[in-house]
Write an enzyme that holds these catalytic residues in place. Structure first.
Site, PDB file in Angstrom:
ATOM      1  N   ALA A 125       0.793  -1.236   0.000  1.00  9.89           N
ATOM      2  CA  ALA A 125       0.000   0.000   0.000  1.00  9.89           C
ATOM      3  C   ALA A 125       0.830   1.294   0.000  1.00  9.89           C
ATOM      4  CB  ALA A 125      -1.004   0.035   1.161  1.00  9.89           C
ATOM      5  N   ALA A 126       2.133   1.176  -0.156  1.00  6.30           N
ATOM      6  CA  ALA A 126       2.956   2.403  -0.206  1.00  6.30           C
ATOM      7  C   ALA A 126       2.572   3.246  -1.425  1.00  6.30           C
ATOM      8  CB  ALA A 126       4.437   2.041  -0.249  1.00  6.30           C
ATOM      9  N   GLY A 127       2.500   2.575  -2.586  1.00  9.69           N
ATOM     10  CA  GLY A 127       2.138   3.289  -3.812  1.00  9.69           C
ATOM     11  C   GLY A 127       0.719   3.853  -3.718  1.00  9.69           C
ATOM     12  N   ASP A 128      -0.173   3.103  -3.095  1.00  7.84           N
ATOM     13  CA  ASP A 128      -1.563   3.563  -2.960  1.00  7.84           C
ATOM     14  C   ASP A 128      -1.643   4.781  -2.038  1.00  7.84           C
ATOM     15  OD1 ASP A 128      -2.253   1.372  -4.497  1.00  7.84           O
ATOM     16  OD2 ASP A 128      -2.578   0.087  -2.752  1.00  7.84           O
TER      17      ASP A 128
END
Ligand code: RIB
Length: 300
Positions: free
Chosen positions: A249-252
Site C-alpha cells: 500500500a505504499a504506492g496507494d
C-alpha cells in the site's frame, strides 16, 4: 470543496511474513498472519480520507463476511460508501500476500471487483461528481470499465488520475483522458519499453507517455523517490530514509494523499512531498489500510 472519487478494487488482504520464499512444491514456515482490508482502490480512498479529503468510493463487494468488513472499515475511515454495490452472487476480492525482507508478493482473486461496467460508474458519477472533482482509478477492475470510466470522468470535467497497476497496456486513444499518470518503474517500462532509472531514462519514459497523450506523469522510484514533469521541466523528490517492514500500500498511499492535496489546490511539487512522506510512514507498519497514516502524522 473538491471531492476525491475513487473507482477501484476492494480486497481482503491475507498477509503472512516469511523468512524465505518457498520453492516449487515446498512448504516454509511463516508468521504474523494478518487479515486486513486492502485493494488498490480502497487503499487510495483511505489514504485520501485519512488526509482529510471528502472521499467517495465506487466499487463492488460480495454479500459475504469480507465484503461487510471492508465496508465497515472504509466507513470508519470516513470514506463515503453509498455508491458501493453489493453483488448477490459474486465473492469479494481477496489478495494473498507474502512479505519477505520488507517486500511483498501478491496473488489476487478479483471476484466482484470485475462486476462493475462503465454504465454503472457513469450512473454514479452523474449523481455525485462535479466538474473539478478528482477521479482516481487503477487496473484492478475490469480493463474496459476502467478505460471508459476515465473517458466519462474527463468528459464531465473532472481531473483524472490513473495508476495502471497491475500493469496492463493503455490503448493509445485513452491517454488523452488522463490528466495525471502515476506509474512505478515496472509499470513505466510496461507502457514504454524503457526502464526508468537514472535521469536520462526517466526523461525518455516520461516523454514517451506524454507523447501518447498523458498531460502529467509521475514515476515513483522506490527508495530513490519520484520524478515528474511540470510542463517541460523535470523535478525529482527524494524518498525519506526509513527502514521498510512492509511495502504493501505504499504506492496507494502516495496516490491517495497526492489526490487529497490536489483537491486542496496544493501545487504538484508540494503534493508530491506530502505523498512521499505519507508513503514512507506506511512502509514502517504492517498491512494495507491500517498502515496508512493520518494527516497529523504526516504534518509533524
Ligand atoms: O497495492 C496494494 C494492494 O494490492 C493490496 O492491498 C492488495 O489488495 C492488492 O490489491
Amino acid at each position: 470543496m473538491k471531492s476525491v472519487i475513487v473507482f477501484g478494487s476492494l480486497n481482503m488482504d491475507l498477509t503472512i511474513q516469511c523468512e524465505r520464499i518457498p520453492q516449487q512444491g515446498e512448504t516454509v514456515e511463516g508468521s504474523n498472519f494478518l487479515s486486513n482490508p486492502g485493494g488498490k482502490g480502497g487503499n487510495q480512498a483511505v489514504a485520501a480520507a485519512k488526509f482529510g479529503a471528502s472521499t467517495k468510493m465506487i466499487a463492488c463487494v460480495g454479500q459475504d463476511v469480507f465484503g461487510q468488513k471492508l465496508l465497515n472499515v472504509l466507513e470508519e475511515y470516513k470514506v463515503d460508501c453509498q455508491s458501493v454495490k453489493i453483488s448477490k452472487s459474486g465473492q469479494t476480492g481477496v489478495a494473498v500476500i507474502t512479505c519477505h525482507e520488507g517486500d511483498n508478493r501478491i496473488i489476487l482473486s478479483s471476484g466482484t471487483n470485475h462486476e462493475l461496467k462503465a454504465e454503472d460508474v457513469k450512473e454514479v458519477l452523474y449523481k455525485v461528481a462535479k466538474p473539478g472533482d478528482l477521479f482516481v482509478t487503477q487496473y484492478e477492475c475490469e480493463q474496459n470499465t476502467v478505460l471508459e470510466s476515465l473517458q466519462i470522468a474527463k468528459e464531465m470535467g473532472m481531473y483524472t488520475i490513473f495508476n495502471p497497476a497491475p500493469a496492463k497496456i493503455i490503448p493509445t486513444q485513452y491517454y488523452t483522458y488522463i490528466d495525471l499518470l502515476v506509474v512505478n518503474q515496472t509499470e513505466a517500462e510496461f507502457q514504454t519499453k524503457i526502464f526508468p532509472q537514472e535521469e536520462e531514462s526517466c526523461k525518455e519514459a516520461i516523454q514517451s507517455m506524454r507523447q501518447m497523450g498523458a498531460q502529467q506523469v509521475i514515476i515513483t522510484l522506490g527508495s530513490s523517490g519520484s520524478i515528474f514533469n511540470l510542463g517541460e521541466e523535470l523535478y525529482q523528490v527524494p524518498a525519506c530514509q526509513i527502514e521498510a517492514v512492509d511495502t504493501t500500500a505504499a504506492g496507494d498511499t502516495f496516490i491517495g494523499v497526492l489526490a487529497a492535496c490536489l483537491a486542496e489546490e496544493k501545487d504538484l511539487k508540494e503534493s508530491v512531498q506530502y505523498a512521499t512522506k505519507a508513503a514512507a510512514l506506511t512502509i514502517t507498519r504492517y498491512g494495507a489500510q491500517q498502515a496508512i497514516p493520518y494527516r497529523k502524522e504526516i504534518e509533524i
